[in-house]
Structure formats: structure tokens, C-alpha cells
Design a protein around this motif. Structure first.
Motif, PDB file in Angstrom:
ATOM      1  N   GLU A  12       0.872  -1.178   0.000  1.00 11.32           N
ATOM      2  CA  GLU A  12       0.000   0.000   0.000  1.00 11.32           C
ATOM      3  C   GLU A  12       0.907   1.225   0.000  1.00 11.32           C
ATOM      4  O   GLU A  12       1.026   1.952   0.989  1.00 11.32           O
ATOM      5  N   PHE A  13       1.588   1.423  -1.132  1.00 16.27           N
ATOM      6  CA  PHE A  13       2.646   2.419  -1.180  1.00 16.27           C
ATOM      7  C   PHE A  13       2.128   3.846  -1.038  1.00 16.27           C
ATOM      8  O   PHE A  13       2.771   4.678  -0.403  1.00 16.27           O
ATOM      9  N   GLY A  14       0.970   4.142  -1.609  1.00 13.83           N
ATOM     10  CA  GLY A  14       0.410   5.491  -1.462  1.00 13.83           C
ATOM     11  C   GLY A  14       0.201   5.845  -0.003  1.00 13.83           C
ATOM     12  O   GLY A  14       0.568   6.938   0.453  1.00 13.83           O
ATOM     13  N   ALA A  15      -0.374   4.925   0.751  1.00 12.46           N
ATOM     14  CA  ALA A  15      -0.594   5.164   2.187  1.00 12.46           C
ATOM     15  C   ALA A  15       0.743   5.251   2.918  1.00 12.46           C
ATOM     16  O   ALA A  15       0.928   6.105   3.801  1.00 12.46           O
ATOM     17  N   ALA A  16       1.684   4.385   2.542  1.00 12.74           N
ATOM     18  CA  ALA A  16       3.003   4.411   3.188  1.00 12.74           C
ATOM     19  C   ALA A  16       3.663   5.769   2.980  1.00 12.74           C
ATOM     20  O   ALA A  16       4.249   6.335   3.916  1.00 12.74           O
ATOM     21  N   TYR A  17       3.563   6.307   1.772  1.00 19.33           N
ATOM     22  CA  TYR A  17       4.239   7.576   1.480  1.00 19.33           C
ATOM     23  C   TYR A  17       3.634   8.741   2.244  1.00 19.33           C
ATOM     24  O   TYR A  17       4.317   9.725   2.512  1.00 19.33           O
ATOM     25  N   ASP A  18       2.355   8.660   2.598  1.00 21.61           N
ATOM     26  CA  ASP A  18       1.771   9.706   3.453  1.00 21.61           C
ATOM     27  C   ASP A  18       2.512   9.769   4.784  1.00 21.61           C
ATOM     28  O   ASP A  18       2.816  10.847   5.291  1.00 21.61           O
ATOM     29  N   TYR A  19       2.807   8.621   5.356  1.00 20.24           N
ATOM     30  CA  TYR A  19       3.529   8.564   6.629  1.00 20.24           C
ATOM     31  C   TYR A  19       4.993   8.960   6.452  1.00 20.24           C
ATOM     32  O   TYR A  19       5.557   9.693   7.268  1.00 20.24           O
ATOM     33  N   PHE A  20       5.595   8.484   5.363  1.00 19.61           N
ATOM     34  CA  PHE A  20       6.985   8.862   5.093  1.00 19.61           C
ATOM     35  C   PHE A  20       7.104  10.369   4.880  1.00 19.61           C
ATOM     36  O   PHE A  20       8.079  10.994   5.302  1.00 19.61           O
ATOM     37  N   ALA A  21       6.113  10.973   4.231  1.00 18.42           N
ATOM     38  CA  ALA A  21       6.147  12.421   3.990  1.00 18.42           C
ATOM     39  C   ALA A  21       6.128  13.189   5.309  1.00 18.42           C
ATOM     40  O   ALA A  21       6.842  14.183   5.479  1.00 18.42           O
ATOM     41  N   ARG A  22       5.309  12.735   6.250  1.00 24.05           N
ATOM     42  CA  ARG A  22       5.263  13.398   7.562  1.00 24.05           C
ATOM     43  C   ARG A  22       6.606  13.246   8.278  1.00 24.05           C
ATOM     44  O   ARG A  22       7.120  14.194   8.871  1.00 24.05           O
ATOM     45  N   LEU A  23       7.179  12.048   8.217  1.00 24.39           N
ATOM     46  CA  LEU A  23       8.496  11.844   8.820  1.00 24.39           C
ATOM     47  C   LEU A  23       9.540  12.732   8.153  1.00 24.39           C
ATOM     48  O   LEU A  23      10.350  13.365   8.836  1.00 24.39           O
ATOM     49  N   ASP A  24       9.524  12.786   6.842  1.00 26.07           N
ATOM     50  CA  ASP A  24      10.505  13.577   6.102  1.00 26.07           C
ATOM     51  C   ASP A  24      10.376  15.061   6.428  1.00 26.07           C
ATOM     52  O   ASP A  24      11.377  15.763   6.568  1.00 26.07           O
ATOM     53  N   ARG A  25       9.149  15.525   6.572  1.00 24.63           N
ATOM     54  CA  ARG A  25       8.924  16.936   6.872  1.00 24.63           C
ATOM     55  C   ARG A  25       9.308  17.299   8.298  1.00 24.63           C
ATOM     56  O   ARG A  25       9.972  18.309   8.530  1.00 24.63           O
ATOM     57  N   ASP A  26       8.892  16.466   9.263  1.00 24.04           N
ATOM     58  CA  ASP A  26       9.045  16.838  10.667  1.00 24.04           C
ATOM     59  C   ASP A  26      10.169  16.119  11.410  1.00 24.04           C
ATOM     60  O   ASP A  26      10.658  16.630  12.415  1.00 24.04           O
ATOM     61  N   TYR A  27      10.566  14.936  10.951  1.00 23.19           N
ATOM     62  CA  TYR A  27      11.542  14.128  11.689  1.00 23.19           C
ATOM     63  C   TYR A  27      12.526  13.445  10.736  1.00 23.19           C
ATOM     64  O   TYR A  27      12.710  12.228  10.784  1.00 23.19           O
ATOM     65  N   PRO A  28      13.172  14.191   9.841  1.00 23.48           N
ATOM     66  CA  PRO A  28      13.995  13.553   8.809  1.00 23.48           C
ATOM     67  C   PRO A  28      15.197  12.769   9.348  1.00 23.48           C
ATOM     68  O   PRO A  28      15.690  11.872   8.667  1.00 23.48           O
ATOM     69  N   ALA A  29      15.643  13.062  10.533  1.00 24.37           N
ATOM     70  CA  ALA A  29      16.803  12.362  11.095  1.00 24.37           C
ATOM     71  C   ALA A  29      16.397  11.192  12.000  1.00 24.37           C
ATOM     72  O   ALA A  29      17.260  10.609  12.660  1.00 24.37           O
TER      73      ALA A  29
END
Length: 188
Positions: free
Chosen positions: A121-138
Motif C-alpha cells: 500500500e505504497f500510497g498510504a506508506a508515502y503519506d507517513y513517510f512524507a510526515r516523517l521527512d517533513r518533521d523528523y527527517p533524522a
């Protein structure tokens, strides 16, 4: 406001039982995770999971104050965690001996992303990855998990006959991690 007592001052047994009962009652009567919207859209909250003696209750708290947002490993067995519960006024103290585990918001996001990616479910996964990338990239594990998801989707797209889409994903992966081992064989 929280009143600081000297560490030598211990609450009475009656006070401990009352506090445990109130804490457990609040946990049982209060829904923990807000299901009405996906986690990646919610404000950050951490989960405090109590031990079996407290019905493994999950308490949702405003972000806990740990240095660099990293949990001590292992959790202390003595003392108390100070937390502001989502649905309670003021700060509470929860004995570390009553805590089974703590799941920080960042870890919850990462787990959700990985679970969606594992189910393709890559579309749903990328929603979570986007939040991590924006707010918690490290955040530890984020980069590796995201790269793995890109690689897995590229392979799935390639096997499904979408070579151009797969190539675009691999190009994105290369842009993020040009020295990633095996990238040249990602769709073999």
C-alpha cells in the motif's frame, strides 16, 4: 503546576492505590487513539503502555520530554515519568515500574509506514513517510525504511509491466542515496 517533593518523600500506600485506580479508570474510560483521522494528520502524541497489572492500558500523552526524543534503554525501573495525558488536566506522574513500554510518535509513524509498505500500500506508506521527512527527517530508521519502500514499489511496478514508473522510482531512490548497494540490480 506540579509541586516538586524531595525524592525521600514517598506517597502513602493509600495514595498509591488511589492514584493507580484513578489512572486506570481514566485509561479505561478514555479512548486512546483517535481513529477518525490517519495518524500522519494528527498532532504528535506518544503512547505509554502500562503493565499487565494495569490491564496493559494505553495512555496517549503529549510529546514526552526525553533528550533528543530518544527513550532510555532500558526504561528506568525506579522513579516516575512525568506526562501530560491528552484527556486529562495537568501533569501526572506514572511510576516507571508500571510502564511496559513507551512508543514515541515518530516511531508510530515509522511503523505505520512500514506496515503499509509491507502490504504494498505504497500510497498510504508515502503519506507517513512524507510526515516523517517533513518533521523528523533524522529519525533512526526513516531513511532506510523509505529507501526500502521505494525499492519495493519499483520492483512491483517493474514486474507489473510499468517499467517507466519503476525507472522513475529508482531515479528518486538514486537521488536520495546514490551509493545504495545493489541499486543497479534493484529490479532483477
Amino acid at each position: 503546576a506540579t509541586v516538586k517533593l524531595p525524592s525521600a518523600v514517598l506517597p502513602t500506600l493509600h495514595h498509591r492505590r488511589l492514584t493507580s485506580w484513578l489512572l486506570l479508570s481514566a485509561a479505561v474510560m478514555t479512548p486512546c487513539v483517535r481513529a477518525e483521522e490517519p495518524l500522519f494528520l494528527q498532532p504528535p502524541t506518544d503512547l505509554i503502555v502500562l503493565d499487565r497489572a494495569n490491564a496493559s492500558s494505553q495512555l496517549e500523552a503529549f510529546p514526552l520530554d526525553f533528550p533528543d526524543r530518544r527513550l532510555p534503554n532500558p526504561l528506568p525501573r525506579g522513579g516516575a515519568l512525568k506526562a501530560r495525558l491528552l484527556d486529562a488536566a495537568g501533569e501526572v506522574e506514572i511510576a516507571y515500574s508500571k510502564i511496559e513500554r513507551i512508543v514515541l510518535f515518530e516511531e508510530r509513524l515509522l511503523r505505520a509506514a512500514q506496515e503499509h509498505a509491507a502490504k504494498k500500500e505504497f500510497g498510504a506508506a508515502y503519506d507517513y513517510f512524507a510526515r516523517l521527512d517533513r518533521d523528523y527527517p533524522a529519525w533512526p530508521g526513516f531513511s532506510t525504511a523509505f529507501s526500502s519502500a521505494l525499492r519495493a514499489e519499483a520492483l512491483a511496478r517493474f514486474r507489473g509491466g510499468e517499467e517507466d514508473y519503476a525507472l522513475a522510482l529508482l531515479h528518486s531512490l538514486f537521488d536520495r542515496e546514490p551509493k545504495l548497494p545493489g541499486l543497479d540490480r534493484a529490479v532483477d
